[in-house]
Write an enzyme that holds these catalytic residues in place. Sequence first.
Site, PDB file in Angstrom:
ATOM      1  N   GLU A 193       0.846  -1.187   0.000  1.00  0.00           N
ATOM      2  CA  GLU A 193       0.000   0.000   0.000  1.00  0.00           C
ATOM      3  C   GLU A 193       0.881   1.237   0.000  1.00  0.00           C
ATOM      4  OE1 GLU A 193      -4.051   1.456   2.301  1.00  0.00           O
ATOM      5  OE2 GLU A 193      -3.144  -0.458   2.739  1.00  0.00           O
ATOM      6  N   GLU A 225      -1.894   0.777  13.493  1.00  0.00           N
ATOM      7  CA  GLU A 225      -3.072   1.142  12.701  1.00  0.00           C
ATOM      8  C   GLU A 225      -4.361   0.899  13.481  1.00  0.00           C
ATOM      9  OE1 GLU A 225      -4.884   0.281   8.247  1.00  0.00           O
ATOM     10  OE2 GLU A 225      -3.514  -1.180   9.151  1.00  0.00           O
TER      11      GLU A 225
END
Length: 937
Positions: A465, A738
């Site tokens: 990502e 996260e």
Amino acid sequence: MHVHDLHTEYRTSSPFTAAARPRLSWKTATAAPGWIQAAAEIEWRRAQSEAPGEAVATARVEGRGSVLVDWPFESLLPRERGTLRARTHGEDGSTSDWSAPLEIRAGFLADGEWHAKFVTVPEPADVGQPMLLRREFTVRPGLRTATLYATARGAYQVEIGGAPVDADRLKPGWTAYRDRIVYETTDVTDLLREGPAAIGAALAGGWYTERFGFHGQAKPFYGKYPSFAAQLLLEYEDGDDELIATGDGPWRATADGPITASGIYAGESHDARRALPGWSSPGFDDARWLDARPDPAKALVPVPRTAPPVRATEELPVQEVLTTPSGRTVVDFGQNLVGHLRIRVRGREGDTVVLRHAEVLEHGELGTRPLRHAKATDTYTLAGNGTETWEPDFTFHGFRYAEIQGWPGEFDPADVTAVVVHSDLARTGHFSSSNELLDRLHENVVWGMRGNFVSIPTDCPQRDERLGWTGDIQVFAPAASFLFDCDGFLASWLEDLAIEQTEDGSVPFIVPDVLDSAGTPAAAWGDAATVVPTVLFDRFGDRAVLERQYPSMRAWTDHVAAIAGERRLWEGRFQFGDWLDPDAPPEHPARAKADADIVASAYLFRSASLTARAAGLLGRDGDARDYGTLADEVRDAWLREYTTAAGRTVSDAPTAYALAIEFGLVTDAETRQRMGDRLAWLVRRAGYRIGTGFVGTPIIQDALVHTDHAETARRLLLQTDNPSWLYPVTMGATTIWERWDSMLEDGTINPGEMTSFNHYAFGAIADWLHRTVAGLAPLEPGYRRIAVAPVPLAGLDRASAHLETPYGPAEVGWEAEGGRVLVHAAVPPNTTALVTLPGREPVEVGSGEHEWAIDDPRSEPRGRGLTVDSRLSDLIEDAAAHDAVLRAVAAVDPERARQLRRDTEWTEHRTLLGELTPASPAVLARVEAALADLKRA
């Protein structure tokens, strides 16, 4: 008194400026209290140049301006150079000495001066194949200056005569390649001598040829093959110039170099047997090299780079060598970082060392599942000619651990070094306290920012990502702007945001938008268009970026207002909402307690308000009225639709109340207080565990403190149970996760498909630590006026924040002892501060050192005579009693204790006995004894 830190806007370590009229900043150091600048003199001394006018020019700037002051001379011409000096005059009649001279060189080209064409290898064998390009030339006698202007579709490094031209990495960085590519300007005079010379470029695909996408559907977005463009300008003493440019002359290329494969996600492979000694020096000849061919991609004229370069900034040694249960060798650096490994190895020709990277271990083995399709693996094949040292050139990894395979001979951890790589931003802000866990949390935020500011502000640095998610930086920009000088970095990224907006103003989820996401607007993500420019103005005094981004701000606000229509509510559309609310299922991170429409319309109000404010600051009075009216209409609609007369919101969730309070949706003081009370009640009910996601987390502590619930904010801050800010710290985290529970208590990685151990979004709490716990905040743009307003918290004996503001060093701190709190503040020259202390009336002070002693306002609620019949709300208010009860239950029934900790609603409607029923007599006896011991204590 002296002037220091004279610099041009977005200046890095290079003397080159990208602007013809670069704004200037300087700082004055003086011991004189309350010093204010009355005027400044700027001297511009031209070096040898064809520029017209006098060799020395002096300008006087009246007033206090010393941050991003407009260039007071004629515009610079391309290649113009000279030195700048400044001195200041105080309102007290003082005058400083002249500052040290600052070298300035015009690093930009005039219109039509970019002649280089992008070139690549004749027939690339593979998509993204690394390559080498070279050209020989002759340097005539009398060389005065040699300047290289270079860029790439991909990542590159240039060598001249076998030496790299600089230490920058991953050049030219990642921008919106289809419309904007930047070039670097480098003085290479010292690398050239009269006679034969050669220039060479090593090139890899980098972000340009990377495959982007999720769920196994990744594909190239920009192009299949990297290409390179450069022009080397040789200027001679006799006035003649010579330009050596790609696309002009005998440039040769090969894909048969030692780098056999390279990718941002995959890693890099290097075969030392394929080394080409002397390839960037004159006289090299190899039949495998062929004429370079033009890149067929759309022609694009690059622009000069304004963001700081990516560089290696630190090196870490191996802390521990582990042998995993499967017998593999893993090295631990003790810190989750971003960069790569450098190895020093001896072996036979053909031996291959394989380096696999990961952030965590899971049950003793390298935890690679969070990487998804990113291989994150580097390989090095030895030439077998003694000790060989190698590190990859065109990739980076997020890791704390690395698995070493194929190491020839006995492994020595001293032969492996972690090289930390990120955009080379100057560190500006620091925080410290008496709480080690809190300080480690802050350090985790710093490391998370370092690892995710690699050319662009990314969400994560490890998996497949590493994208510029707009929502993440929208919430983190205030903390980032305190920790590092990121004005130029984010200003450059904002240019790409504006480029990537659709014609009707929609903002992508990510910038650069390699997912083609701009057609689906999302609240809190697209609002980066209004929030980030505002932050740069407030924290750095950067009015120019606010003015440049204003059309983007207005376009986004207009786009969402059109969606909201006459109801003035953004409803029923796709939203990320309060992303990663801890109560959301692992597989559905958008299912938050706060309704997504409540979040969306709150952000419409915020963007309308910020656009109105920007319009007023820029003198667009009509726009200011129109967007102010829009904001009022959205506020009225939000209150009418989502709140009750009793001060409740339809989503009875912490994020909903925090939005109402901190965005200014609720202006009635009584209603605002009721909402703050309800927010504090919800936090207490959850056992002071966090209950917010990306949207609520940055503002919940402010909402609590601003409604007189500092004690609730303290309990929430210092909580160590899952979920909380400190839970990851207790689990050994060295960056921000996260998810609140990216790793579960049993050491298992969160089962969600999306899990990262280096995401800065929840690290937005650092801004609150700076502004409120320590008490250092901006009141006017660029900290021209500072707020000194610490909120001493029980559980801390001291806290302080230090910031290198655009005006100079500022510091605020406090320390408690013997029933008193001593507060100190350092206010930079040419600024003032508003001091607001508990129990005192606000007072304005000037620059200098200040101290105040106040009565200790801290208090920690203590229950009196708590028993098993006490209300749960009373028990949770007494942290010692709450912890004692949980320990007592765990001593007899650990599973029951876990349920009690996880599932209990700590309200006034239920007693401890009722919550424990049914329970074994042993549990009740242990709890009663624990409470009795507390009472006696």
